[in-house]
Structures are given as C-alpha cells and as structure tokens.
Design a protein around this motif. Sequence first.
Motif, PDB file in Angstrom:
ATOM      1  N   ALA A  33      37.021  37.671  30.583  1.00 58.34           N
ATOM      2  CA  ALA A  33      37.457  36.416  31.523  1.00 58.34           C
ATOM      3  C   ALA A  33      36.419  35.705  31.771  1.00 58.34           C
ATOM      4  O   ALA A  33      35.661  35.867  32.202  1.00 58.34           O
ATOM      5  N   PHE A  45      41.280  29.617  36.006  1.00 56.33           N
ATOM      6  CA  PHE A  45      41.104  30.459  35.420  1.00 56.33           C
ATOM      7  C   PHE A  45      40.355  29.359  33.981  1.00 56.33           C
ATOM      8  O   PHE A  45      40.790  28.622  34.225  1.00 56.33           O
ATOM      9  N   THR A  48      39.892  33.377  28.649  1.00 55.43           N
ATOM     10  CA  THR A  48      40.213  35.110  27.976  1.00 55.43           C
ATOM     11  C   THR A  48      39.889  35.362  26.821  1.00 55.43           C
ATOM     12  O   THR A  48      39.747  34.821  25.630  1.00 55.43           O
ATOM     13  N   TYR A 102      44.555  39.707  27.766  1.00 52.97           N
ATOM     14  CA  TYR A 102      44.487  38.454  28.456  1.00 52.97           C
ATOM     15  C   TYR A 102      44.398  38.865  30.199  1.00 52.97           C
ATOM     16  O   TYR A 102      44.589  39.491  30.581  1.00 52.97           O
ATOM     17  N   VAL A 103      43.298  38.173  30.643  1.00 54.08           N
ATOM     18  CA  VAL A 103      42.793  37.955  31.922  1.00 54.08           C
ATOM     19  C   VAL A 103      43.003  37.075  32.465  1.00 54.08           C
ATOM     20  O   VAL A 103      41.971  36.043  32.285  1.00 54.08           O
ATOM     21  N   PRO A 107      42.365  40.320  38.474  1.00 55.45           N
ATOM     22  CA  PRO A 107      41.147  40.990  37.704  1.00 55.45           C
ATOM     23  C   PRO A 107      41.194  42.623  38.140  1.00 55.45           C
ATOM     24  O   PRO A 107      40.597  42.611  39.486  1.00 55.45           O
TER      25      PRO A 107
END
Length: 120
Positions: A33, A45, A48, A102-103, A107
């Motif tokens: 990501a 975010f 990702t 998915y990240v 993490p």
Amino acid sequence: QLQASGGGLVQAGGSLRLSCAASGRTFSILGMAWFRQAPGKEREFIATIGRSGGSTLYADSVKGRFGISRDNAKNTVYLQMNSLKSEDTAIYYCAARRYADYVIRSPDYWGQGTQVTVSS
C-alpha cells in the motif's frame, strides 16, 4: 525493509511515479500500500494492491488519477500519480502487511517516505 523513491517537485497537472523496493524473498506474500502525510495532518491511506496484483483499492481523493501496480519479480510496488494537485503535496510512504490482500490500516512494515511537492 521497504525503500521508497521517485518523489520530487512537479507542477500541478504533472505526473510522477513512485517506487518501493522490498528486500527479502517474501515479497509475494505481502499486501502492499501507499499512504501519505501532509504537513499538520494525519497519515492517510492512498492505495493498496493485493499479493498477486489482481485487486486494488483507492482512496476517493486519488481515484481516477493514481494507479498502484506491482512487479513481484522485481520485489517492487509502484504508484503512478497523474493530474497532480497542490493538495497532493505530502510525504508518501509505502507499507506492507503479510498475507493481506488489502492494507488500509496497521501495516506490518513501513518504508522511510519520499517527499512529493506539487507547485501550483
């Protein structure tokens, strides 16, 4: 260990491609990501990508402008950034989580960050 590169100064409307190289021989088990942190703001975010590269997810703020990809043979994940805006100015971090598709948060590993500055 994650090593990000490719940041720099670009004019609004321009493009940059960030790279993040991972050391070790377990890259294919890592969901990858990109996050970013602007001055005075929390880290957020951005995008990702799953372990095989077949699944991606983007924050609404970059959807349609940014593209995440990976090359498992090169242990590298990329972030292609197009139509850059001044509000994209931030330090960009790559991140990874083991056995994840998915990240989005929390993490296992962080890269050191690369500065992206977009001038208007």
